[in-house]
Design an enzyme around this catalytic site. Structure first.
Site, mmCIF file in Angstrom:
data_model
loop_
_atom_site.group_PDB
_atom_site.id
_atom_site.type_symbol
_atom_site.label_atom_id
_atom_site.label_comp_id
_atom_site.label_asym_id
_atom_site.label_seq_id
_atom_site.Cartn_x
_atom_site.Cartn_y
_atom_site.Cartn_z
ATOM 1 N N GLY A 53 -2.212 -8.608 21.994
ATOM 2 C CA GLY A 53 -3.374 -8.420 22.091
ATOM 3 C C GLY A 53 -4.366 -7.411 21.216
ATOM 4 N N HIS A 54 -4.102 -7.614 19.684
ATOM 5 C CA HIS A 54 -4.941 -6.781 18.899
ATOM 6 C C HIS A 54 -4.884 -6.693 18.025
ATOM 7 C CE1 HIS A 54 -0.212 -4.792 18.000
ATOM 8 N NE2 HIS A 54 -0.344 -4.793 19.447
ATOM 9 N N ALA A 55 -5.370 -6.040 16.995
ATOM 10 C CA ALA A 55 -5.524 -6.435 15.728
ATOM 11 C C ALA A 55 -4.779 -4.939 15.227
ATOM 12 C CB ALA A 55 -6.520 -6.717 15.102
#
Ligand code: TYD
Length: 136
Positions: A53-55
């Site tokens: 749930g991130h980059a």
């Protein structure tokens, strides 16, 4: 700045077969196109949970299902794809500027991650709307 999900690829590694078991080698800058500066692994993942749930802004990662299976959702803001990892001799290389979520973990799954840089919270983009704004 922006990368495409099509820059993320499954990397097949050699399985050194032995009747006493198999062995796979991943060597940075040899059969992996980046130097490995950090390794971490996810385990004891409760059923139904998701991770990621991130980059990342500059981090390259190789994600391996060292045991069991799970899905990796890749999203570049335009296209999405889901990659199922279920063999310890396949890795998924994830390039910078790709939103990822890890989900559908099987019972006992172990997610091994080889990373190009040391941990740096400033390298994360944890808000999806912010990510979408940053990549245009
Ligand atoms: P995070 O990367 O958000 O986990 P995931 O993407 O698997 O859901 O990290 C979870 C926590 O662990 C967060 O508080 C930061 C910490 N952490 C480190 O201290 N060092 C690391 O190398 C990593 C990957 C995480």
């Amino acid at each position: 700045m922006a990368n495409s999900i099509y820059d993320c690829a499954i990397v097949p590694f050699k399985k050194i077969h032995n009747r006493a078991g198999n062995l796979t080698v991943v060597e940075g800058l040899k059969n992996l196109p980046f130097e490995v500066r950090r390794i971490y692994y996810l385990y004891d993942i409760p059923g139904g949970e998701s991770r990621g749930g991130h980059a990342h802004k500059r981090l390259f990662q190789l994600i391996i299902a060292a045991s069991g299976s799970f899905d990796v959702l890749l999203d570049d803001g335009e296209n999405k794809k889901v990659v199922t990892l279920n063999r310890p001799y396949f890795g998924l290389m994830v390039v910078p500027w790709i939103w990822r979520e890890l989900l559908e973990f099987s019972s006992g799954a172990i997610c091994l991650v080889l990373a190009s840089h040391k941990y740096d919270e400033r390298d994360y983009i944890r808000d999806y709307d912010e990510f979408c704004k940053m990549i245009v």
